[in-house]
Design a protein around this motif. Structure first.
Motif, PDB file in Angstrom:
ATOM      1  N   ASN A  17      19.826 -33.154   0.039  1.00 26.87           N
ATOM      2  CA  ASN A  17      19.711 -32.000   0.918  1.00 26.87           C
ATOM      3  C   ASN A  17      19.967 -32.461   2.358  1.00 26.87           C
ATOM      4  O   ASN A  17      19.387 -33.445   2.817  1.00 26.87           O
ATOM      5  CB  ASN A  17      18.330 -31.336   0.787  1.00 26.87           C
ATOM      6  N   ALA A  18      20.840 -31.744   3.037  1.00 25.42           N
ATOM      7  CA  ALA A  18      21.244 -32.167   4.389  1.00 25.42           C
ATOM      8  C   ALA A  18      20.095 -32.025   5.378  1.00 25.42           C
ATOM      9  O   ALA A  18      19.934 -32.846   6.282  1.00 25.42           O
ATOM     10  CB  ALA A  18      22.452 -31.351   4.843  1.00 25.42           C
ATOM     11  N   CYS A  19      19.288 -30.983   5.210  1.00 23.89           N
ATOM     12  CA  CYS A  19      18.166 -30.774   6.135  1.00 23.89           C
ATOM     13  C   CYS A  19      17.130 -31.885   5.970  1.00 23.89           C
ATOM     14  O   CYS A  19      16.622 -32.422   6.956  1.00 23.89           O
ATOM     15  CB  CYS A  19      17.559 -29.397   5.883  1.00 23.89           C
TER      16      CYS A  19
ATOM     17  N   LEU B 103      20.098 -25.813  10.195  1.00 25.16           N
ATOM     18  CA  LEU B 103      19.300 -26.662   9.303  1.00 25.16           C
ATOM     19  C   LEU B 103      18.503 -25.825   8.307  1.00 25.16           C
ATOM     20  O   LEU B 103      18.265 -26.254   7.173  1.00 25.16           O
ATOM     21  CB  LEU B 103      18.385 -27.568  10.134  1.00 25.16           C
TER      22      LEU B 103
ATOM     23  N   CYS C 266      19.580 -23.028   6.959  1.00 23.22           N
ATOM     24  CA  CYS C 266      20.543 -22.728   5.891  1.00 23.22           C
ATOM     25  C   CYS C 266      20.729 -23.950   5.003  1.00 23.22           C
ATOM     26  O   CYS C 266      20.725 -23.846   3.772  1.00 23.22           O
ATOM     27  CB  CYS C 266      21.894 -22.310   6.483  1.00 23.22           C
ATOM     28  N   ALA C 267      20.910 -25.105   5.641  1.00 19.63           N
ATOM     29  CA  ALA C 267      21.128 -26.330   4.863  1.00 19.63           C
ATOM     30  C   ALA C 267      19.956 -26.574   3.914  1.00 19.63           C
ATOM     31  O   ALA C 267      20.135 -27.014   2.777  1.00 19.63           O
ATOM     32  CB  ALA C 267      21.312 -27.519   5.803  1.00 19.63           C
ATOM     33  N   ARG C 268      18.758 -26.262   4.383  1.00 24.53           N
ATOM     34  CA  ARG C 268      17.571 -26.466   3.538  1.00 24.53           C
ATOM     35  C   ARG C 268      17.641 -25.614   2.274  1.00 24.53           C
ATOM     36  O   ARG C 268      17.188 -26.008   1.211  1.00 24.53           O
ATOM     37  CB  ARG C 268      16.325 -26.080   4.353  1.00 24.53           C
TER      38      ARG C 268
ATOM     39  N   LEU D 211      28.564 -27.199   2.642  1.00 27.14           N
ATOM     40  CA  LEU D 211      27.469 -27.175   3.618  1.00 27.14           C
ATOM     41  C   LEU D 211      27.739 -26.096   4.666  1.00 27.14           C
ATOM     42  O   LEU D 211      26.850 -25.353   5.056  1.00 27.14           O
ATOM     43  CB  LEU D 211      27.357 -28.548   4.292  1.00 27.14           C
TER      44      LEU D 211
ATOM     45  N   THR E 110      28.564 -31.187   1.386  1.00 26.66           N
ATOM     46  CA  THR E 110      27.241 -31.671   1.790  1.00 26.66           C
ATOM     47  C   THR E 110      27.198 -33.203   1.822  1.00 26.66           C
ATOM     48  O   THR E 110      26.919 -33.794   2.862  1.00 26.66           O
ATOM     49  CB  THR E 110      26.167 -31.136   0.827  1.00 26.66           C
TER      50      THR E 110
ATOM     51  N   TYR F 145      24.525 -32.845  13.006  1.00 26.67           N
ATOM     52  CA  TYR F 145      24.368 -33.574  11.741  1.00 26.67           C
ATOM     53  C   TYR F 145      24.403 -35.097  11.877  1.00 26.67           C
ATOM     54  O   TYR F 145      23.594 -35.788  11.262  1.00 26.67           O
ATOM     55  CB  TYR F 145      25.393 -33.089  10.714  1.00 26.67           C
TER      56      TYR F 145
END
Ligand code: WTA
Length: 705
Positions: A88-90, A164, A166-168, A280, A299, A339
């Protein structure tokens, strides 16, 4: 080949001659602390180590599941990186820093008004805000993993919070640069199929509180015309509790986020573990034809690539105070404000406003007060600060160790001012060449290991193997003094996955030209065409000459001639329009618009100029405003009826018109030249001395048509 295309010079045919610039070396103090000091790195990223070399970048991240295939080439050129991996990016940008740096500022936000205090948002605070907004997006706005959400946000901390969040959730964000118009935003909403628009009531720019919410109404209307209906407009407020826009809120559609957030106070949202290749975000950019392209970034590959390049090329350390003076509405801000830096756990500075507000000392005051160590901006900003405040940097007590230039070619004398005056002769500079499509840097110098050369970006960065091809696909050798089309031989993790909804256009635009076999699943058969002209010196350094397509780079912003022309054609009186670049002292390039009127009309030139300007501002945004609008009796055209943009570009730049004997209407050229150039002189726009590269660019403009 048609006769028309034969007479247009290609980049490769233009001999380019210029002086070789000198090398400059980083100071020992920089080398002593740098992340990349081992020359063996270059071997580890050599072509025979490809693609496994990029494990070193992916290992900078926390993975929920490790990948089984580093690079999947089974559907060329839709490369998939780190397949089987989940992350996950967040989490990677926020949660994982909590055990070690919860109380360190993740973001330092500097409002434009100097009377307003800088906001320090710690990693813990960022985590709290992101969780709450993610909960609101899911609970109140009803978004789910895989949905798209469009943002039209300026440089406020709510923008990275929204990204972030959204990324989550595994929701694909699509941020539209705040300076773009409502209709431009609406077109991007429609293309992405977003149901939610996140915006703000207003923001400060140049001393004014700009009414931004007004654009949301236009955006929703445009999206509707294009068949997409927005369910909800979520409105942040620049001053929570106070509404700073004149447009009414639409009941049932528009909601103040600060009124709903309390319902989600202290809410926690489990980060959604996403496949590495899940999108992403989308970032729209201009192309030669048609609508802007939604570049779809992944992502895992994207995040690994921005983390790796941030570490080695931005030389980011967690204890740095890193200021990338770009707008998050562009790819530079996504990768190198949000990021990249946050994935490495550093402090990233954001500034709301105009570089020279209230005076050209502002950036250096900010740098001094916040203790900025690392500075990143574009040549257009450097030129402006140099022109308006050449002595300002010396008045402030800051010290940069590392500086970046990005977005357009930088003139060696501007580079030297940046180095000597802004960097006080003590900072190392990286000139980073790349594009929205690429996720992160393609060409640059490793700051502690490779010397700087003003005006050249440097060689390919780690794991990127550029090559210059001529029109026939032959390699143009380094040191030949010949320019050609710069391509990348190999895929890399940061490369975009496709153009949203237009896979054929993706293949056509970036790969078709030099593809050796459309069926091949060997990546070696698929060089990536960047669309820039370049020349490689004997030492392997590249000098980027600019776009070879019909894109005009205004102050580092890519504007498609077709978009500019369609905007102009919304003016009733206009029958034909052609946009060309004119070399501009500050903005790099500016746009000049040539228009031919419908028969029988004789409106005044001022009236037409005003209408065109208004149309371009309405359809695209103020950044695209033409410098001049010229009414011409007819456009110079080929016999097949194509407008010869290079001819009018030469008129606008006072350069040699070249051979026009094969035009359908050669007689028109002289009269256009006479009228336009006389009018330019009258407006005080006398010819400036151009470099050989600039002349080459003008001569080649429009040659892809
Ligand atoms: C140009 C911005 C010379 C180039 C990151 C490219 C540059 C386009 C440089 C991409 C540089 C970017 N030197 N030219 N260091 N960096 N360019 O998509 O023409 O907004 O194709 O991405 O900017 O612009 P974009």
């Amino acid at each position: 080949m048609t006769t028309e295309s034969v007479q247009q010079p290609s980049e490769a045919q233009i001999a380019v001659h210029w002086r070789e610039e000198e090398y400059l070396y980083p100071p020992a103090s920089f080398i002593a602390q740098a992340n990349g000091t081992d020359p063996a790195l270059f071997d580890r990223f050599s072509l025979d180590q490809f693609p496994e070399c990029f494990k070193a970048y992916a290992d900078l991240l926390d993975w929920d599941a490790y990948w089984h295939t580093t690079l999947d080439t089974s559907h060329p050129p839709f490369w998939k990186w780190f397949v089987g991996g989940r992350l996950n990016a967040c989490t990677n940008c926020v949660d994982r820093h909590l055990p070690t740096r919860a109380n360190q500022a993740a973001l330092l936000w500097v409002p434009e008004p100097e009377s307003e205090a800088t906001a320090a948002i710690t990693y813990r605070e960022l985590w709290r805000r992101v969780n709450e907004f993610a909960a609101l997006l899911r609970g109140f706005a009803g978004v789910a993993t895989g949905d798209r959400v469009t943002f039209h946000l300026p440089m406020v901390p709510e923008l990275p919070v929204s990204m972030l969040a959204c990324a989550r959730l595994g929701v694909i964000h699509s941020e539209v640069f705040g300076g773009f118009s409502g209709p431009a935003c609406g077109g991007r909403i429609a293309d992405s199929g977003s149901k939610i628009l996140v915006t703000i009531d207003g923001y400060y720019r140049g001393g004014e509180l700009i009414d931004h919410k007004a654009k949301a109404d236009e955006a929703v209307a445009t999206a509707h015309e294009q068949g997409v209906d927005i369910d909800k407009v979520l409105v942040w407020r620049r001053h929570p509790g106070v509404y700073s826009s004149n447009t009414p809120m639409v009941p049932g559609r528009d909601f103040f986020i600060d009124e709903i957030l309390p319902e989600y106070r202290d809410a926690l949202v489990d980060p959604v573990s996403m496949p590495a290749e899940a999108p992403l975000f989308l970032m729209y950019t201009s192309g030669t034809t048609g609508k802007p392209k939604g570049c779809q970034h992944s992502t895992g590959g994207y995040l690994a690539y921005v983390a790796g390049t941030s570490k080695y090329y931005q030389d980011i350390h967690p204890d740095d105070t890193y200021w990338c003076f770009a707008d998050i509405g562009w790819i530079t801000g996504h990768s190198y404000i949000v990021y990249g830096p946050l994935s490495l756990g550093t402090t990233s500075v954001m500034y709301e406003g105009a570089p020279t507000y209230p005076d050209p000392g502002r950036p250096w005051r900010i740098a001094e007060r916040l203790g900025v160590t690392t500075f990143h901006t574009a040549p257009t900003t450097i030129r402006m600060l140099r022109k308006l405040g050449p002595d300002e940097p010396a008045k402030y007590d800051y010290r940069f160790k590392h500086m970046t230039t990005v977005g357009e070619p930088i003139e060696p004398e501007v580079w030297r001012w940046y180095h000597q005056v802004v960097g006080k002769g003590q900072a190392v500079i990286v000139d980073t060449w790349w594009q929205t499509e690429n996720g992160g840097f393609l060409g640059s110098t490793m700051p502690a290991l490779q010397p700087m050369k003003p005006g050249s970006c440097g060689p390919g960065v780690l794991g990127i193997h550029p090559v210059i091809y001529d029109e026939n696909g032959e390699e143009v050798p380094a040191g030949s003094g010949k320019a050609g089309n710069i391509c990348i031989r190999n895929p890399w993790p940061g490369i975009f996955e496709t153009i949203w909804g237009q896979p054929e256009r993706f293949v056509q635009t970036y790969y078709a030209k030099y593809n050796r076999d459309p069926k091949s699943t060997d990546w070696r058969d698929w060089p990536y065409l960047a669309g820039d002209g370049a020349v490689q010196a004997a030492d392997g350094y590249f000098r980027i000459l600019g776009r070879v397509d019909d894109v005009i780079n205004v102050a580092g912003h890519r504007l498609g001639t077709k978009e500019l022309e369609s905007a102009t054609l919304t003016v009733d009186e206009i029958a034909e329009a052609a946009a060309v670049p004119v070399i501009d002292e500050l903005r790099g390039r500016a746009v000049e618009m040539y228009v031919a009127l419908k028969p029988g009309l004789t409106p005044g030139a001022d009236e037409i100029e005003a209408k065109v300007t208004a149309a371009v501002e309405r359809e695209i945004g103020k950044i695209a405003r033409p410098k001049n609008v010229w009414i011409v009796p007819d456009m110079p055209k080929t016999r097949s009826g194509k407008i010869m943009r290079r001819v009018i570009a030469a008129v606008s730049n006072f350069t040699d018109i070249g051979d026009v004997t094969t035009l359908a209407n050669p007689e028109i050229v002289e009269s256009i030249q006479h009228t336009v150039q006389a009018a330019k002189l009258e407006r005080g726009q006398s010819p400036i001395e151009l470099t050989p590269e600039q002349i080459a660019e003008i001569q080649a403009f429009g040659s892809v048509e």
